[in-house]
Scaffold this motif. Structure first.
Motif, PDB file in Angstrom:
ATOM      1  N   ALA A 143       0.986  -1.268  -0.421  1.00 24.47           N
ATOM      2  CA  ALA A 143       0.293   0.045  -0.321  1.00 24.47           C
ATOM      3  C   ALA A 143       0.627   1.377  -0.708  1.00 24.47           C
ATOM      4  O   ALA A 143       2.224   1.177   0.646  1.00 24.47           O
ATOM      5  N   GLN A 144       0.106   2.358  -0.706  1.00 28.22           N
ATOM      6  CA  GLN A 144       0.741   3.220  -0.664  1.00 28.22           C
ATOM      7  C   GLN A 144       0.259   5.160   0.616  1.00 28.22           C
ATOM      8  O   GLN A 144      -0.778   4.178   1.644  1.00 28.22           O
ATOM      9  N   GLU A 145       0.686   5.462   1.333  1.00 29.75           N
ATOM     10  CA  GLU A 145       0.939   6.265   2.775  1.00 29.75           C
ATOM     11  C   GLU A 145      -0.965   6.431   2.324  1.00 29.75           C
ATOM     12  O   GLU A 145      -1.702   7.485   1.552  1.00 29.75           O
ATOM     13  N   ASN A 146      -1.963   6.323   3.298  1.00 23.91           N
ATOM     14  CA  ASN A 146      -3.417   6.486   3.277  1.00 23.91           C
ATOM     15  C   ASN A 146      -3.780   6.154   2.525  1.00 23.91           C
ATOM     16  O   ASN A 146      -5.139   6.795   1.906  1.00 23.91           O
ATOM     17  N   GLU A 147      -3.503   5.378   1.731  1.00 25.04           N
ATOM     18  CA  GLU A 147      -4.533   4.479   0.349  1.00 25.04           C
ATOM     19  C   GLU A 147      -5.837   4.168   1.108  1.00 25.04           C
ATOM     20  O   GLU A 147      -5.311   3.447   2.104  1.00 25.04           O
ATOM     21  N   SER A 148      -6.755   3.892   0.377  1.00 28.59           N
ATOM     22  CA  SER A 148      -7.811   3.149   0.591  1.00 28.59           C
ATOM     23  C   SER A 148      -7.512   2.032   0.650  1.00 28.59           C
ATOM     24  O   SER A 148      -7.268   1.437  -0.397  1.00 28.59           O
ATOM     25  N   LEU A 149      -8.144   0.933  -0.154  1.00 29.36           N
ATOM     26  CA  LEU A 149      -8.732  -0.391  -0.284  1.00 29.36           C
ATOM     27  C   LEU A 149      -9.135  -0.533  -1.748  1.00 29.36           C
ATOM     28  O   LEU A 149      -8.843  -1.137  -2.225  1.00 29.36           O
ATOM     29  N   THR A 150     -10.004   0.634  -1.783  1.00 25.72           N
ATOM     30  CA  THR A 150     -10.512   1.141  -2.848  1.00 25.72           C
ATOM     31  C   THR A 150      -9.665   1.761  -4.039  1.00 25.72           C
ATOM     32  O   THR A 150      -9.476   0.955  -5.289  1.00 25.72           O
ATOM     33  N   GLU A 151      -8.666   2.358  -3.697  1.00 28.38           N
ATOM     34  CA  GLU A 151      -7.520   3.116  -4.509  1.00 28.38           C
ATOM     35  C   GLU A 151      -6.648   1.789  -4.101  1.00 28.38           C
ATOM     36  O   GLU A 151      -6.003   1.892  -5.345  1.00 28.38           O
ATOM     37  N   LEU A 152      -6.102   0.690  -3.681  1.00 27.07           N
ATOM     38  CA  LEU A 152      -5.100  -0.109  -4.170  1.00 27.07           C
ATOM     39  C   LEU A 152      -5.574  -1.261  -5.150  1.00 27.07           C
ATOM     40  O   LEU A 152      -4.796  -1.503  -5.689  1.00 27.07           O
ATOM     41  N   SER A 153      -7.001  -1.406  -4.782  1.00 25.15           N
ATOM     42  CA  SER A 153      -7.460  -2.258  -5.443  1.00 25.15           C
ATOM     43  C   SER A 153      -7.209  -2.337  -6.942  1.00 25.15           C
ATOM     44  O   SER A 153      -6.857  -2.944  -7.886  1.00 25.15           O
TER      45      SER A 153
END
Length: 485
Positions: A435-445
């Motif tokens: 993951a990147q800093e402060n990333e959400s699961l939606t953004e990571l997906s």
């Protein structure tokens, strides 16, 4: 708990296991040596009918955790073995004598070594407590082939049984075992205490079951046979897990996977889903095998089976079947056919209605067809041998007259897989994304090409859907790629 999935066929060993171990005395009345022998025979059938998952790194890890648990037992009358079955459903089960199996499906969903230890400890406890199944429920039709006739009964039944490694009468059956509530409670207590003694969190099994229940709900309850179904976490049972865990003293041991990165590294690349492309896959009713480079199309509406040793289709009304299995590459096609013809003449006084060499494109083959008129309905019997540059095959088909066209169409559809067809085979695998800093699961997906939705990704990683991820947090995702390049 033995709970086989809908793709498992011919699990006839269940009946023999119970007949040997239950009776008036139950398992408690059986000698350890008897249990071990039964377990060896049963494990052979499990591995032939479901198959063992090919992943040495992960298999060694499961075995190491299992052995650590066994080392913490006060006495060890059994030689325990720990293996991964190539099964998509979340499943774990024990056979008599210490054979413990976990599925690739359940491994994909755990999130710590403690959870793995909790599952293994529970199954070890069933063995140590000498539990046996209290109830057998049979899923599917009672007996596969309702085709009377002396040739079917005397010769063809044996030939198919040898190919599928199970009696023809039980092919296509699924037997579901379950333990009594008191046995499950006893295994819960003993398993949690064993896990704690080995240095693992005794509450971890409860965590795993909670997560498996959520996964099942997200899948629409479609896993009709799973570890969760045989170990349901009711509110009272869940409370019992955590209440008991607080009463157990334990000291954490050094895990084999020192941190989450090393734990997830063992799961990286794990197949996900009902079909493992390395074993071939069904694309609707067409079976494609990229590694062996062949394809075969089976009749529409028939029940399809893809087992480690064979692939086949079974007519729903039990009036026809066709199966394909491997044969010795050194076989002589004509000699194999002549030996079969002689066998039919000697044992059933039946001569072939047809016997001839036949080509499957550039592949040589041989066909022998018999007609069994000794029963109420005439039955047509097909034997075929085919040799490709990479493998040799044997096809057996049988059915009443109305299914002749379907059997022949299926048999003669066997051919070499084209480059385009090989390129149509996809694989779904567990992968690890940082993951990147402060990333959400939606953004990571979105960034990682994850096929799971938000809720499934959260459950698979033991997280909430609204989690804000830290830099470098490792997340299990599902990615699709071409199987053959």
């Amino acid at each position: 708990v033995i709970n086989k999935n809908k793709f498992l066929t011919s699990f006839w060993l269940c009946l023999s296991v119970l007949s040997q171990l239950t009776g008036s005395g139950g398992v408690a009345g059986a000698a350890v040596s008897d249990e071990e022998q039964t377990g060896i025979e049963a494990s052979r059938e499990v591995e032939e009918q479901i198959g063992i998952y090919k992943g040495e790194f992960l298999a060694n890890y499961v075995d190491a955790v299992g052995r650590r648990l066994v080392a913490s037992l006060d006495n060890r009358p059994y030689r325990f073995r720990f293996k991964i079955v190539d099964q998509a459903e979340s499943n774990a089960f024990a056979l008599p004598g210490g054979h413990i199996y976990v599925s690739r499906g359940i491994l994909a969903q755990i999130n710590s070594e403690d959870e793995l230890a909790g599952i293994l400890a529970h199954e070890i406890s069933h063995v140590m407590l000498r539990h046996h199944a209290q109830r057998i429920s049979q899923v599917g039709t009672p007996g596969l082939l309702a085709l009377p006739g002396q040739v079917v009964a005397k010769i063809v039944g044996d030939d198919i049984s040898n190919m599928i490694n199970a009696p023809i009468q039980s092919a296509g059956q699924v037997y579901l075992f379950s333990y009594s509530r008191s046995q499950e409670s006893a295994a819960d207590r003993a398993g949690m205490q064993l896990a704690a003694k080995a240095g693992y969190d005794p509450a971890a099994l409860g965590n795993a079951l909670d997560a498996l229940g959520k996964t099942l709900l997200l899948a629409g309850g479609q896993q009709t046979s799973s570890f969760y179904n045989s170990h349901p976490t009711t509110s009272s049972r869940s409370a019992d897990f955590y209440a008991l865990a607080t009463q157990i003293e334990w000291r954490a041991t050094r895990p084999f996977a020192a941190d989450r990165a090393r734990f997830l590294d063992r799961l990286n690349g794990l197949w996900w889903g009902p079909q493992n492309p390395s074993n071939g896959v069904f694309q609707e009713r067409k079976f494609v095998q990229a590694d062996m480079r062949f394809t075969m199309t089976f009749p529409d509406g028939w029940r399809l089976v893809n087992a480690p040793g064979y692939v086949g289709a079974f007519e729903p009304n039990q009036k026809a079947l066709i199966v394909l299995g491997g044969a010795a590459r050194s076989m002589d096609l004509s000699a194999s056919a002549q030996a079969l013809v002689a066998k039919f003449k000697d044992e059933a006084a039946v001569s072939p209605a047809e016997s001839r060499a036949i080509d499957f494109g550039s592949w040589p083959g041989y066909l022998v067809r018999f007609e069994d008129r000794s029963g109420v309905e005439p039955v047509n019997l097909y034997y075929m041998w085919v040799k490709s540059p990479r493998a040799a095959f044997m096809v057996i088909g049988l059915g009443t007259d109305e299914y002749c066209d379907q059997l022949e169409n299926a048999a003669f559809s066997l051919r070499e897989l084209s480059l385009g067809e090989r390129g149509s085979i996809y694989s779904d695998r567990i992968r690890i994304a940082a993951a990147q800093e402060n990333e959400s699961l939606t953004e990571l997906s979105s960034r990682s090409g994850n096929l799971w939705g938000n809720e499934m990704t959260a459950v698979m990683n033991g997280l909430s859907t609204d989690v804000v991820l830290e830099q470098g947090a490792l997340i299990k995702v599902l990615r699709r790629g071409l199987y053959w390049r």
